[in-house]
Write an enzyme that holds these catalytic residues in place. Structure first.
Site, mmCIF file in Angstrom:
data_model
loop_
_atom_site.group_PDB
_atom_site.id
_atom_site.type_symbol
_atom_site.label_atom_id
_atom_site.label_comp_id
_atom_site.label_asym_id
_atom_site.label_seq_id
_atom_site.Cartn_x
_atom_site.Cartn_y
_atom_site.Cartn_z
ATOM 1 N NE ARG A 1 -4.192 -1.860 1.910
ATOM 2 C CZ ARG A 1 -5.149 -2.128 2.778
ATOM 3 N NH1 ARG A 1 -5.088 -1.618 3.996
ATOM 4 N NH2 ARG A 1 -6.158 -2.901 2.448
ATOM 5 C CE LYS B 1 -19.547 -13.512 7.603
ATOM 6 N NZ LYS B 1 -19.598 -12.436 8.642
ATOM 7 N N GLY C 1 -8.147 -8.867 -0.696
ATOM 8 C CA GLY C 1 -6.827 -9.257 -0.227
ATOM 9 C C GLY C 1 -6.471 -10.694 -0.514
#
Length: 396
Positions: free
Chosen positions: A35, A199, A353
């Site tokens: 990042r 999910k 990720g």
């Protein structure tokens, strides 16, 4: 169209650069500086064009209080190494000391200041106007390069833009918006979306927004079992969201009515415990032999089917693993999808990720068009939601 950093008159200006330096730390050591590296072009742009970069970020969840473990000091040290320039670290992000330090650095011509963790102040997440105005007082121009925080209406993301003359997208933010907008607005067909992870609830908006846009929708990971249970298929002890069964039925009905190629696994790897070294076998979906075992990966027949559906794609979006890829024995499906996406001759966008980690582990990160750093922001964008951090930028 939003203003970008290229549209700004930077020479001699203090430029507040909101970045996403929410990096993993272990005992004060940065374990992955991706990042930081991703936003270096924007920081360099400010410096090379004669501006002072006042860099700000959050890190972790300190709940509005200072925390030594979540200080950005290690980031300042790493940033100094990567830029090969001194970075002045300030132990706060607002106040007289910060004001004075920024002014001193600005006058000296060094041009690099990193503020302490924004979330050490509870006013950041509350989007407090006074806190936002205090941040704005440190700069002449505002640049947002933190796409990963663009879905949060926080003081440094949305509030600050009300107190600056111009708010522009940084180079990373610009790239994120360019590729994700292209996928939503003008994708080349066949357009394939691959969604995995645990999910359905995390991706309902994405699925519903994509149904009318994609040619093929491939589902994997634990979220597939909510669809299976909604159809009365035996799933053993696999992870399921019982409160999303009606959503799964509705999504299936809409996909069928549209004639969409809506693919769910046809076989899977099952085990009685999610641990390395546990016995496992491949079963067809619906085979009652699953008993109380858990589905942990897509099987070889599904892999072959998905590879074929991806092969001729011209636009691909992939977000979420096909199984419990952290355990090598259950990573086969995710790795196969990573290779298939990397082989596509077209625009390939990978987010999340776990998906990015799988690409890197396979040495394939250089073989996709764009890896989104957005996480939740990219999911909300693909789900058709307006991101506060994007909406707040100055229109061209």
């Amino acid at each position: 169209m939003k203003l970008t950093i290229r549209d700004l008159d930077i020479p001699g200006k203090r430029v507040f650069v909101r970045v996403d330096f929410n990096v993993p730390l272990q005992n004060g050591i940065i374990t992955d500086d991706t990042r930081i590296r991703e936003t270096l072009p924007t920081i360099r742009y400010v410096i090379e064009h004669g501006g002072t970069a006042v860099i700000a970020s959050h890190l972790g969840r300190p709940k509005g209080k200072p925390s030594k473990e979540l200080s950005l000091r290690p980031v300042a040290e790493r940033l100094t190494e990567l830029l090969r320039r001194p970075v002045t670290f300030v132990e706060d992000c607002v106040g007289e000391q910060v004001q004075n330090t920024v002014q001193q650095v600005h006058k000296s011509g060094v041009g690099l200041v990193l503020l302490e963790n924004l979330r050490f102040h509870s006013e950041e997440e509350k989007n407090d106007p006074r806190f936002a105005a205090a941040l704005a007082s440190l700069c002449d121009l505002y640049v947002d390069d933190a796409f990963g925080a663009a879905h949060r209406a926080h003081a440094s993301v949305e509030g600050i833009t009300h107190y600056v003359s111009k708010a522009a997208a940084g180079l990373l933010m610009e790239r994120e918006l360019q590729y994700l907008s292209h996928a939503l607005e003008s994708p080349e067909p066949p357009f394939v979306a691959i969604l995995g992870g645990a999910k359905v609830s995390d991706k309902i908006d994405v699925i519903e927004n994509m149904i009318s846009r994609v040619d093929r929708l491939l589902i994997g990971g634990a979220m597939a079992y909510t669809f299976f249970k909604s159809r009365g298929v035996p799933i053993g002890g696999s992870l399921v969201e019982d409160d999303k069964l009606a959503d799964a039925q509705r999504i299936t009905a809409v996909a069928t009515a549209r004639g969409l190629q809506f693919a769910l696994p046809v076989d899977h790897v099952v085990t009685d415990r999610i641990e390395a070294g546990t016995p496992h076998e491949v079963l067809a979906i619906g085979d009652a032999a699953i008993g109380r075992r858990i589905g942990v990966d897509i099987g070889p027949a599904t892999i072959a089917r998905y590879e074929k559906m991806i092969a001729d794609a011209k636009t691909v979006i992939w977000n979420g693993p096909m199984g419990v890829f952290e355990i090598e024995a259950f990573a086969t499906g995710t790795n196969a999808v990573a290779r298939a996406v990397a082989s596509v001759n077209g625009t390939t966008i990978v987010g999340g990720g776990d998906s990015i980690a799988a690409l890197r582990r396979a040495g394939l990160s250089e073989h996709v068009t764009h890896m989104s750093t957005g996480g939740g922001a990219s999911l909300e964008f693909l789900g058709g939601r307006t991101l506060p951090g994007v909406a707040a930028l100055t229109d061209v």
